[in-house]
Design a protein around this motif. Structure first.
Motif, mmCIF file in Angstrom:
data_model
loop_
_atom_site.group_PDB
_atom_site.id
_atom_site.type_symbol
_atom_site.label_atom_id
_atom_site.label_comp_id
_atom_site.label_asym_id
_atom_site.label_seq_id
_atom_site.Cartn_x
_atom_site.Cartn_y
_atom_site.Cartn_z
ATOM 1 N N SER A 130 0.843 -1.194 0.000
ATOM 2 C CA SER A 130 0.000 0.000 0.000
ATOM 3 C C SER A 130 0.878 1.244 0.000
ATOM 4 O O SER A 130 2.091 1.173 0.187
ATOM 5 N N ALA A 131 0.236 2.393 -0.186
ATOM 6 C CA ALA A 131 0.914 3.689 -0.073
ATOM 7 C C ALA A 131 0.759 4.184 1.364
ATOM 8 O O ALA A 131 -0.286 3.980 1.985
ATOM 9 N N TYR A 132 1.789 4.821 1.897
ATOM 10 C CA TYR A 132 1.795 5.309 3.276
ATOM 11 C C TYR A 132 2.462 6.667 3.356
ATOM 12 O O TYR A 132 3.397 6.954 2.603
ATOM 13 N N THR A 133 2.018 7.464 4.304
ATOM 14 C CA THR A 133 2.767 8.641 4.721
ATOM 15 C C THR A 133 3.469 8.225 6.002
ATOM 16 O O THR A 133 2.822 7.783 6.962
ATOM 17 N N ILE A 134 4.803 8.339 6.019
ATOM 18 C CA ILE A 134 5.546 7.963 7.214
ATOM 19 C C ILE A 134 6.062 9.218 7.911
ATOM 20 O O ILE A 134 6.309 10.239 7.286
ATOM 21 N N ARG A 135 6.164 9.127 9.234
ATOM 22 C CA ARG A 135 6.616 10.255 10.055
ATOM 23 C C ARG A 135 7.893 9.862 10.788
ATOM 24 O O ARG A 135 7.932 8.900 11.524
ATOM 25 N N TRP A 136 8.946 10.648 10.550
ATOM 26 C CA TRP A 136 10.212 10.521 11.279
ATOM 27 C C TRP A 136 10.217 11.557 12.386
ATOM 28 O O TRP A 136 9.851 12.713 12.149
ATOM 29 N N SER A 137 10.667 11.181 13.562
ATOM 30 C CA SER A 137 10.744 12.126 14.664
ATOM 31 C C SER A 137 11.991 11.847 15.493
ATOM 32 O O SER A 137 12.322 10.687 15.756
ATOM 33 N N PHE A 138 12.669 12.918 15.908
ATOM 34 C CA PHE A 138 13.852 12.844 16.753
ATOM 35 C C PHE A 138 13.618 13.801 17.901
ATOM 36 O O PHE A 138 13.575 15.005 17.693
ATOM 37 N N LYS A 139 13.451 13.249 19.092
ATOM 38 C CA LYS A 139 12.971 14.035 20.215
ATOM 39 C C LYS A 139 13.964 14.044 21.371
ATOM 40 O O LYS A 139 14.515 13.007 21.729
ATOM 41 N N ASP A 140 14.148 15.235 21.947
ATOM 42 C CA ASP A 140 14.919 15.372 23.175
ATOM 43 C C ASP A 140 13.986 14.954 24.317
ATOM 44 O O ASP A 140 12.967 15.616 24.547
ATOM 45 N N PRO A 141 14.291 13.863 25.025
ATOM 46 C CA PRO A 141 13.388 13.401 26.075
ATOM 47 C C PRO A 141 13.279 14.361 27.263
ATOM 48 O O PRO A 141 12.317 14.290 28.027
ATOM 49 N N VAL A 142 14.224 15.280 27.400
ATOM 50 C CA VAL A 142 14.197 16.232 28.511
ATOM 51 C C VAL A 142 13.292 17.424 28.199
ATOM 52 O O VAL A 142 12.358 17.738 28.943
ATOM 53 N N SER A 143 13.536 18.099 27.077
ATOM 54 C CA SER A 143 12.767 19.309 26.750
ATOM 55 C C SER A 143 11.493 19.007 25.955
ATOM 56 O O SER A 143 10.583 19.831 25.909
ATOM 57 N N GLY A 144 11.452 17.843 25.294
ATOM 58 C CA GLY A 144 10.311 17.508 24.447
ATOM 59 C C GLY A 144 10.395 18.113 23.051
ATOM 60 O O GLY A 144 9.547 17.851 22.211
ATOM 61 N N LYS A 145 11.426 18.918 22.782
ATOM 62 C CA LYS A 145 11.580 19.509 21.444
ATOM 63 C C LYS A 145 11.993 18.419 20.467
ATOM 64 O O LYS A 145 12.684 17.466 20.832
ATOM 65 N N ARG A 146 11.561 18.596 19.207
ATOM 66 C CA ARG A 146 11.869 17.556 18.244
ATOM 67 C C ARG A 146 12.073 18.085 16.830
ATOM 68 O O ARG A 146 11.611 19.168 16.477
ATOM 69 N N CYS A 147 12.753 17.260 16.043
ATOM 70 C CA CYS A 147 12.855 17.416 14.608
ATOM 71 C C CYS A 147 11.898 16.371 14.039
ATOM 72 O O CYS A 147 11.914 15.223 14.468
ATOM 73 N N CYS A 148 11.059 16.780 13.102
ATOM 74 C CA CYS A 148 10.049 15.860 12.602
ATOM 75 C C CYS A 148 9.696 16.201 11.159
ATOM 76 O O CYS A 148 9.617 17.375 10.809
ATOM 77 N N PHE A 149 9.480 15.164 10.356
ATOM 78 C CA PHE A 149 9.005 15.376 8.990
ATOM 79 C C PHE A 149 8.253 14.141 8.536
ATOM 80 O O PHE A 149 8.349 13.063 9.122
ATOM 81 N N THR A 150 7.470 14.318 7.470
ATOM 82 C CA THR A 150 6.753 13.205 6.853
ATOM 83 C C THR A 150 7.157 13.096 5.392
ATOM 84 O O THR A 150 7.569 14.094 4.772
ATOM 85 N N ASN A 151 7.059 11.896 4.868
ATOM 86 C CA ASN A 151 7.254 11.668 3.433
ATOM 87 C C ASN A 151 6.410 10.464 3.027
ATOM 88 O O ASN A 151 5.963 9.698 3.872
ATOM 89 N N ASP A 152 6.177 10.357 1.743
ATOM 90 C CA ASP A 152 5.346 9.278 1.226
ATOM 91 C C ASP A 152 6.193 8.141 0.687
ATOM 92 O O ASP A 152 7.246 8.381 0.077
ATOM 93 N N ILE A 153 5.718 6.908 0.930
ATOM 94 C CA ILE A 153 6.341 5.713 0.375
ATOM 95 C C ILE A 153 5.234 4.815 -0.166
ATOM 96 O O ILE A 153 4.051 5.002 0.160
ATOM 97 N N LYS A 154 5.630 3.843 -0.934
ATOM 98 C CA LYS A 154 4.699 2.828 -1.407
ATOM 99 C C LYS A 154 5.381 1.483 -1.236
ATOM 100 O O LYS A 154 6.460 1.254 -1.813
ATOM 101 N N VAL A 155 4.805 0.605 -0.405
ATOM 102 C CA VAL A 155 5.362 -0.722 -0.191
ATOM 103 C C VAL A 155 4.920 -1.607 -1.360
ATOM 104 O O VAL A 155 3.718 -1.715 -1.650
ATOM 105 N N VAL A 156 5.914 -2.200 -2.044
ATOM 106 C CA VAL A 156 5.648 -3.028 -3.226
ATOM 107 C C VAL A 156 6.330 -4.383 -3.068
ATOM 108 O O VAL A 156 7.154 -4.568 -2.186
ATOM 109 N N ARG A 157 5.980 -5.315 -3.943
ATOM 110 C CA ARG A 157 6.619 -6.663 -3.927
ATOM 111 C C ARG A 157 8.053 -6.585 -4.362
ATOM 112 O O ARG A 157 8.464 -5.860 -5.136
#
Length: 157
Positions: A130-157
């Motif tokens: 199927s096609a998916y929007t995936i979310r990457w996140s990198f979070k500082d566990p102390v402050s809660g601030k994060r770097c985050c983005f989404t991109n689209d992929i398609k899982v195929v055979r």
């Protein structure tokens, strides 16, 4: 001296890996616009990127993903997550992903310093085609601030 030569070899490998990967489209998450800048996201292989299409990722294979980012915060440690972004607030996480981002980028993070995160993402046989929007996140566990983005992929055979 051995340490410097080792660092030069690692840098050369990362640069060569970045050159052969495809630059893809992405969207910065609304809550990280002020806390982080994502400069570029790369996926290898992704020939579909040349037509601005979602990358076809094959089941039972790994996909190399990397991105350049500049945090606007300091963090001694960073936790990574990757998941299917079902909505802005709902995510189905990839449980097999190593959450210790410091294994794949330089830690500690320093505000204003651009760096690269690179990892292999296993595309498991059980992933539905199927096609998916995936979310990457990198979070500082102390402050809660994060770097985050989404991109689209398609899982195929």
């Amino acid at each position: 001296m051995l340490r410097l030569s080792t660092l030069l070899v690692v840098a050369a490998v990362l640069i060569l890996g970045s050159v052969s990967a495809e630059v893809i489209n992405f969207q910065t998450c609304p809550d990280s616009v002020d806390s982080c800048t994502i400069q570029q996201v790369r996926v290898m292989p992704c020939p579909e990127a040349k037509q601005n299409l979602a990358c076809n990722v094959r089941r039972r294979r790994s996909t190399k993903m990397s991105f350049d980012f500049t945090p606007n915060f300091d963090a001694d440690r960073v936790e990574a997550t990757l998941g299917w972004a079902k909505s802005e607030t709902e995510e189905l996480p990839l449980l097999t992903m190593d959450r210790d981002a410091c294994k794949y980028t330089t830690c500690p993070l320093r505000s204003g310093v651009t760096q690269t995160y690179t990892t292999e993402v296993p595309i498991e046989a059980k992933f539905p085609l199927s096609a998916y929007t995936i979310r990457w996140s990198f979070k500082d566990p102390v402050s809660g601030k994060r770097c985050c983005f989404t991109n689209d992929i398609k899982v195929v055979r």
